[in-house]
Design an enzyme around this catalytic site. Structure first.
Site: not given
Ligand code: MOS
Length: 703
Positions: A459, A588, A654
């Protein structure tokens, strides 16, 4: 020589900068029709009538789908968290939130569809709605414990009573929108009982599963492709309305149908991060030793679907304390069903917990770095499990050294540059790591190359490039011998790009497939295929606590006369296991830190309480960090290796975002001496009243 560990640019980078990469809405398609969503303008009620007479007579219009004539869907379809009523589009006359798609106009061109959509006459019976989120809401109920039980160790109240210093504060974060650069889009067609879609999503396989359930057809008849995806941030983790509605229209009109959402439709009709309200109580001895952590958090959701915003997770991981209690509460409201966004749970949770820790340091008159060092646990404080790899202290110490933290005067308002107040702050955080089931297959081709097929999605993270390196090492060949195929549900079961578990899950499957291929290959000169389903190592209750860690340092300059906060420096040190590609990994986590900065200072979906509608659902009204807001951002990794992973990897999707907002809020406190417990840290929340100069005639007669 190992390919894993080497910095390499993205395989598809040239395609992207040349404009040659095709996204879901720009794949050429003969005989294409276009769908335009019509969305509810009230927050709760029923549709009385949709008068399509004018629209149907307009140029190019093929038809209008609504709840009266749309194909019936299987009500059992669900999402990652369970049954999901939000997938049941155009199935009844109920309006559960403002922005809900209630009709689809289909025409020869998008302009014709849009014009006809504007001509639909929708009448609704409004019912009283409730979008008023707060922790003590009468509808509040305990959140699902599917991610693990609440913490309840020791006696929190007794420890707080015995503590020398106590913090008891309330923090709030707003509803936020994912804002991926590419709006949601799908191009869908049917042939011989099979449905085909080019769709913008984070996991083609899971979308194919949901769509097959909705249509009650075999999953093998659903073919979802997502070759290139312009960002997701969690907002494309589900089977989106675009692919559901386009599949209905394509079936009804017997033609390929494309839906490309507008930005405003993405805001109102896809998903958002729910608002949170959190109460944190901390108690410590005078030397800074924590006695109690009590973290209560509430978030909003829709009654249509279960969802967990796991704000309280880090309270169970980050600090040693004899008493730890967590309480997570869900508040059902008439709002857009939430979805994971940019470190779900951990990011708003970290803002509350790591702000509170900074407040504790303030009351103890202690360096917040020293406070954190004093409370590092030897084992996971709630589960009692040993840590798998925990290089958090290395992140803290190395980050502090590079940032110049030791030279800092810890007193607030101690640094000025002309009219500006300068401050610095830090936060540490953790993010849960692991793998989910995935399968991969590798074919040894006649020309000595290898085709690696995995239902992964890229993505924008560089997953394609990272997996090529993993496959090359697993097969003991160079990357030029690897051809990677991803982004296609026909490639088999695979976890999506989410939960910071994409690359670890896919790498594990590729490793197993490579092992099997090498066994099968022997001295063979024939092409050989190995297909592997890996279902081992999926464990929410592993025997060691598997997490990634960060320490984020921020420097902010505040103009008290205007309330403007400028972040000048951000430095993040991360422990994420073995790094596959330092170039992509750094990019990232820097991106993640910028999202954290954006959350700290800008992002906020505002709902008008009278209408229940988003008041700023587009890029004119919803602010996020632009280039000029982004300062000197630096990120690096401490040496790390995850012992529970066959390659030493952990996810890093994340962790970049999670700690940044708290670090910035703490820097703003250090600059100004005022706590910012509500995000975003808007100008009006920072602005200081101008000092009034006492001239003649004090009306109170004091002077
Ligand atoms: Mo991520 S916010 O766990 O797609």
């Amino acid at each position: 020589m190992s390919t894993v560990g080497a910095p390499r640019p993205r395989i598809e980078g040239r395609l992207k900068v040349a404009g040659a990469a095709r996204y879901a809405s720009d794949v050429p398609m003969p005989d294409l029709a276009h769908g335009w969503m019509v969305t509810a303008t009230i927050a709760k009620g029923r549709i009385r009538d949709i008068d399509a007479a004018t629209a149907l007579g307009m140029p190019g219009v093929l038809g209008v789908l609504d709840h009266r004539n749309a194909p019936r869907l299987n009500p059992r379809a669900g999402n990652y968290f369970g049954p999901d009523g939000s997938l049941q589009l155009l199935q009844d006359d109920m309006i559960p939130y403002a922005g809900r798609p209630i009709a689809l106009v289909v025409a020869e061109t998008p302009e014709q569809a849009r014009a006809a959509a504007a001509a639909l006459r929708v009448t609704c019976d409004a019912e009283p709605h409730d979008v008023d989120f707060h922790l003590g809401h009468p509808a509040a109920r305990p959140a699902s414990t599917a991610f693990g039980p609440e913490a309840d160790t020791g006696d929190v109240d007794a420890e707080l009573a015995a503590a020398a210093v106590v913090v008891d504060e309330r923090y709030r974060t707003p509803e936020e929108s994912h804002c991926a650069l590419e709006p949601h889009a799908a191009t869908v067609w049917w042939a011989d009982g099979h449905v085909y879609a080019m769709d913008s999503n984070q996991g083609a396989f899971s979308v194919s599963e949901v769509l097959s359930t909705l249509w009650s057809i075999d999953r093998e008849r659903v073919h979802i492709r997502a070759e290139h995806v312009g960002g997701g941030f969690g907002g494309k983790s589900a089977c989106g309305p675009q692919v559901i509605l386009a599949s209905m229209a394509a079936e009804r009109f017997g033609r390929p149908v494309r839906i490309a959402m507008t930005r405003a439709q993405v805001f109102e009709a896809t998903a958002s991060r729910p608002p949170t309200e959190q109460l944190v109580r901390l108690g410590a001895d005078a030397d800074g030793r924590l006695r109690a952590i009590h973290h209560r958090a509430a978030y909003a959701l829709s009654p249509l679907a279960e969802y967990i915003e796991w704000c309280t997770e880090q309270a169970k991981i980050l600090y040693a304390a004899p008493a730890i209690r967590t309480q997570l509460t869900a508040v059902p409201l008439d709002i857009l069903p939430p979805a994971s966004m940019r470190g779900p749970g951990a990011t708003p949770g970290s803002f509350a917990l790591e702000s509170a820790i900074d407040e504790l340091a303030e009351r103890l008159e202690m360096d917040p770095l020293e406070l954190r060092l004093r409370n590092q646990p030897a084992a996971a404080p709630v589960s009692g499990l040993p840590f798998s790899s925990r290089r958090l202290v290395s992140c803290l110490r190395e980050g502090a050294r590079r940032f110049g933290w030791p030279a800092r005067d810890r007193r607030p308002r101690s640094r000025r540059e002309g009219p500006l107040l300068i401050g610095s702050g830090l936060a540490t955080t953790s993010f849960s790591a692991g793998v989910f089931p995935s399968s991969a297959s590798i074919t040894a081709e006649k020309d000595e190359t290898f085709t690696v097929s995995i239902g992964a999605s890229d993505i924008g993270t560089g997953a394609r490039t990272a997996l090529t390196a993993v496959a090359a090492d697993a097969l003991g060949v160079g990357t030029e011998q690897i051809r990677i195929r991803i982004g296609d549900s026909d490639l088999g079961m695979a976890w999506g790009a989410g939960g910071s578990r994409g690359t670890t899950s896919w790498s594990f499957a590729i490793l197993e497939a490579a092992k099997k291929l090498r066994e099968n290959l022997g001295d063979s000169v024939r092409p050989v295929t190995a297909t592997v389903d890996t279902t081992a190592m999926i464990n929410f209750q592993p025997d060691r606590e598997r997490q990634t860690y960060s320490a984020v340092f921020a420097e902010a300059a505040v103009d008290p006369a205007t309330g403007e906060v400028r972040v000048r420096r951000l430095l993040g040190m991360f422990a994420v296991g073995r790094v596959i590609n330092p170039l992509l990994a750094r990019s990232q986590v820097i991106g993640g830190m910028i999202m954290g900065l954006s959350m700290a200072l800008h992002e906020e979906c505002l709902r008008d309480p009278r209408t229940g509608r988003q008041a700023n659902g587009d890029f004119a009204g919803y602010h996020f960090a632009a280039h000029a807001d982004v300062p000197d951002v630096e990120a690096d990794f401490v040496p790390d290796y995850e012992p529970q992973d066959p390659s030493g990897f952990n996810g890093l999707g994340e962790i970049g975002t999670a700690g940044t907002a708290a670090a910035i809020a703490n820097a703003v406190w250090h600059a100004t001496g005022t706590r910012q417990r509500i995000l975003p840290i808007r100008l009006d929340r920072v602005l200081e009243p101008a000092t009034t100069v006492d001239v003649a005639g004090d009306l109170d007669g004091g002077g």
